[in-house]
Design an enzyme around this catalytic site. Structure first.
Site, mmCIF file in Angstrom:
data_model
loop_
_atom_site.group_PDB
_atom_site.id
_atom_site.type_symbol
_atom_site.label_atom_id
_atom_site.label_comp_id
_atom_site.label_asym_id
_atom_site.label_seq_id
_atom_site.Cartn_x
_atom_site.Cartn_y
_atom_site.Cartn_z
ATOM 1 C CG HIS A 1 17.500 22.543 40.394
ATOM 2 N ND1 HIS A 1 17.248 21.699 41.441
ATOM 3 C CD2 HIS A 1 17.213 21.829 39.262
ATOM 4 C CE1 HIS A 1 16.827 20.524 40.980
ATOM 5 N NE2 HIS A 1 16.809 20.572 39.654
ATOM 6 C CE LYS B 1 13.399 23.182 40.623
ATOM 7 N NZ LYS B 1 12.358 23.031 39.590
HETATM 8 N N1 LIG Z 1 10.304 17.090 34.454
HETATM 9 C C1 LIG Z 1 11.535 17.388 34.002
HETATM 10 O O1 LIG Z 1 12.262 16.518 33.500
HETATM 11 C C2 LIG Z 1 11.989 18.813 34.069
HETATM 12 C C3 LIG Z 1 11.149 19.754 34.562
HETATM 13 N N2 LIG Z 1 11.482 21.077 34.524
HETATM 14 C C4 LIG Z 1 10.427 21.991 34.937
HETATM 15 O O2 LIG Z 1 9.864 22.543 33.748
HETATM 16 C C5 LIG Z 1 9.406 23.867 33.994
HETATM 17 C C6 LIG Z 1 10.021 24.819 32.959
HETATM 18 O O3 LIG Z 1 11.411 24.848 33.126
HETATM 19 P P1 LIG Z 1 12.325 25.826 32.254
HETATM 20 O O4 LIG Z 1 12.075 25.625 30.811
HETATM 21 O O5 LIG Z 1 13.695 25.671 32.789
HETATM 22 O O6 LIG Z 1 11.739 27.252 32.695
HETATM 23 P P2 LIG Z 1 11.760 28.623 31.857
HETATM 24 O O7 LIG Z 1 11.446 29.698 32.852
HETATM 25 O O8 LIG Z 1 12.998 28.728 31.064
HETATM 26 O O9 LIG Z 1 10.518 28.453 30.856
HETATM 27 C C7 LIG Z 1 9.188 28.516 31.232
HETATM 28 C C8 LIG Z 1 8.397 29.171 30.105
HETATM 29 O O10 LIG Z 1 6.992 29.084 30.359
HETATM 30 C C9 LIG Z 1 6.427 30.267 29.843
HETATM 31 N N3 LIG Z 1 5.055 30.481 30.317
HETATM 32 C C10 LIG Z 1 4.604 31.307 31.288
HETATM 33 N N4 LIG Z 1 3.261 31.207 31.369
HETATM 34 C C11 LIG Z 1 2.863 30.312 30.427
HETATM 35 C C12 LIG Z 1 1.606 29.808 29.996
HETATM 36 N N5 LIG Z 1 0.467 30.222 30.550
HETATM 37 N N6 LIG Z 1 1.584 28.894 29.005
HETATM 38 C C13 LIG Z 1 2.729 28.484 28.417
HETATM 39 N N7 LIG Z 1 3.936 28.959 28.758
HETATM 40 C C14 LIG Z 1 4.013 29.848 29.754
HETATM 41 C C15 LIG Z 1 7.416 31.364 30.239
HETATM 42 O O11 LIG Z 1 7.220 32.529 29.476
HETATM 43 C C16 LIG Z 1 8.731 30.651 29.924
HETATM 44 O O12 LIG Z 1 9.105 30.869 28.574
HETATM 45 C C17 LIG Z 1 9.751 24.156 35.453
HETATM 46 O O13 LIG Z 1 8.620 23.888 36.248
HETATM 47 C C18 LIG Z 1 10.862 23.161 35.764
HETATM 48 O O14 LIG Z 1 10.920 22.828 37.120
HETATM 49 C C19 LIG Z 1 12.680 21.492 34.043
HETATM 50 C C20 LIG Z 1 13.584 20.590 33.585
HETATM 51 C C21 LIG Z 1 13.317 19.168 33.558
HETATM 52 O O1 LIG Z 2 13.766 23.564 37.094
HETATM 53 C C1 LIG Z 2 14.614 22.784 36.629
HETATM 54 O O2 LIG Z 2 15.562 23.168 35.952
HETATM 55 C C2 LIG Z 2 14.440 21.343 36.870
HETATM 56 N N1 LIG Z 2 13.321 20.946 37.408
HETATM 57 C C3 LIG Z 2 12.925 19.609 37.668
HETATM 58 C C4 LIG Z 2 12.637 19.419 39.126
HETATM 59 O O3 LIG Z 2 12.062 20.325 39.768
HETATM 60 O O4 LIG Z 2 12.951 18.361 39.664
HETATM 61 C C5 LIG Z 2 13.819 18.583 37.046
HETATM 62 C C6 LIG Z 2 15.266 18.967 36.899
HETATM 63 O O5 LIG Z 2 15.938 18.705 38.076
HETATM 64 C C7 LIG Z 2 15.472 20.386 36.416
#
Ligand SMILES: NC(=O)C1=CN([C@@H]2O[C@H](COP(=O)(O)OP(=O)(O)OC[C@H]3O[C@@H](n4cnc5c(N)ncnc54)[C@H](O)[C@@H]3O)[C@@H](O)[C@H]2O)C=CC1
Ligand SMILES: O=C(O)C1=N[C@H](C(=O)O)C[C@H](O)C1
EC number: 1.17.1.8
Length: 233
Positions: A130, A134
């Site tokens: 990733h 992350k």
């Molecule tokens: N399940 C899935 O399909 C996927 C999961 N993810 C996960 O989603 C999460 C976010 O990923 P990204 O958007 O890439 O991260 P990012 O770091 O770009 O965005 C996270 C956001 O959450 C905000 N934040 C911090 N505290 C908060 C609160 N108390 N309430 C609401 N927002 C708050 C931050 O300011 C930031 O804007 C990670 O845990 C990642 O692993 C990411 C991609 C796919």
């Molecule tokens: O943090 C990410 O970007 C992603 N997080 C998810 C994970 O922890 O598996 C899903 C995806 O791979 C992207």
């Protein structure tokens, strides 16, 4: 649907684009614990940070707003959310990965694990790659893949980051700039290697899956998974 985006980072923005294309309205966007009234939304989508997910999800459930969470790295509190959801008759879906491709990959992984369970010459490892922003390792997706193998192969009892201990599946986590998410399962013997891999080219698959899950859950109560939403497996 009126959607609350709890977390407006890389994923929140990708989800906004798809939600608007599908005719929805974004009524709340939060990037921290801002003041907002969650009941203004029909459904909430949480892609925030590990330390914020439980609070965000609980607030939705306590206010009868169905909630989807894709945030990874908070799952020690998953059972508490399940209990709260049952108590409040709420609606909740967590998925470590919302993309259709990865959910098919999860099924493939379980089938392969079953086939490999009697072939003791093969050594198994999981690798995830990733982007460098992350926060958690290993990825939630790698943990789901490990759990799918443990369920189908008695040789494995758990997983461990970067270590190959007897009964544990080694997960190697690499961080390389800009990589949206690549997961590889390898079974290696002295004779050959069998590999399956999912490589995300961008975040659209995760975002589309999250919006589809939100559309699906809006009129339901209960705790569900992407298997329920996609009707696969
Ligand atoms: N399940 C899935 O399909 C996927 C999961 N993810 C996960 O989603 C999460 C976010 O990923 P990204 O958007 O890439 O991260 P990012 O770091 O770009 O965005 C996270 C956001 O959450 C905000 N934040 C911090 N505290 C908060 C609160 N108390 N309430 C609401 N927002 C708050 C931050 O300011 C930031 O804007 C990670 O845990 C990642 O692993 C990411 C991609 C796919
Ligand atoms: O943090 C990410 O970007 C992603 N997080 C998810 C994970 O922890 O598996 C899903 C995806 O791979 C992207």
């Amino acid at each position: 649907m009126k959607i609350a985006l709890l977390g407006y980072g890389k994923m929140g923005k990708a989800i906004e684009t798809i939600a608007l294309q599908r005719g929805h309205t974004i009524v709340i966007k939060t990037s921290k614990t801002d003041n907002y009234t969650i009941t203004d939304a029909d459904v909430a989508i949480d892609f925030s940070i590990p330390s914020a997910a439980f609070g965000n999800i609980s607030n939705c459930i306590n206010n009868q707003v169905p909630v989807i969470s894709g945030t990874t790295g908070w799952l020690d509190q998953y059972n508490d959310v399940v209990s709260l959801c049952k108590k409040q008759k709420g609606a909740f879906i967590y998925a470590s990965n919302f993309s259709l491709g990865v959910n098919i990959f999860f099924e493939l992984n379980e089938t392969l694990a079953k086939m490999m369970s009697k072939l003791t010459d093969y050594k198994l490892d999981i690798e995830e790659i990733h982007h460098t922003q992350k926060l958690d390792a290993p990825s939630g997706t790698a943990i789901t893949l490990a759990e799918g193998i443990i369920k189908n192969n008695d040789a494995y009892k758990g997983w461990e980051l970067d270590k190959a201990n007897n009964n544990n599946i080694p997960i190697v986590a690499k961080r390389i700039p800009e990589v949206p998410g690549t997961h590889t399962i390898s079974y290696t013997s002295p004779i050959d290697t069998i590999k399956i891999e999912h490589e995300a080219h961008n975040r659209q698959g995760f975002a589309l899956g999250a919006v589809i899950a939100a559309e699906w859950i809006v009129d339901k109560t209960g705790v569900f998974t992407m298997k329920d939403v996609l009707n696969i497996g």
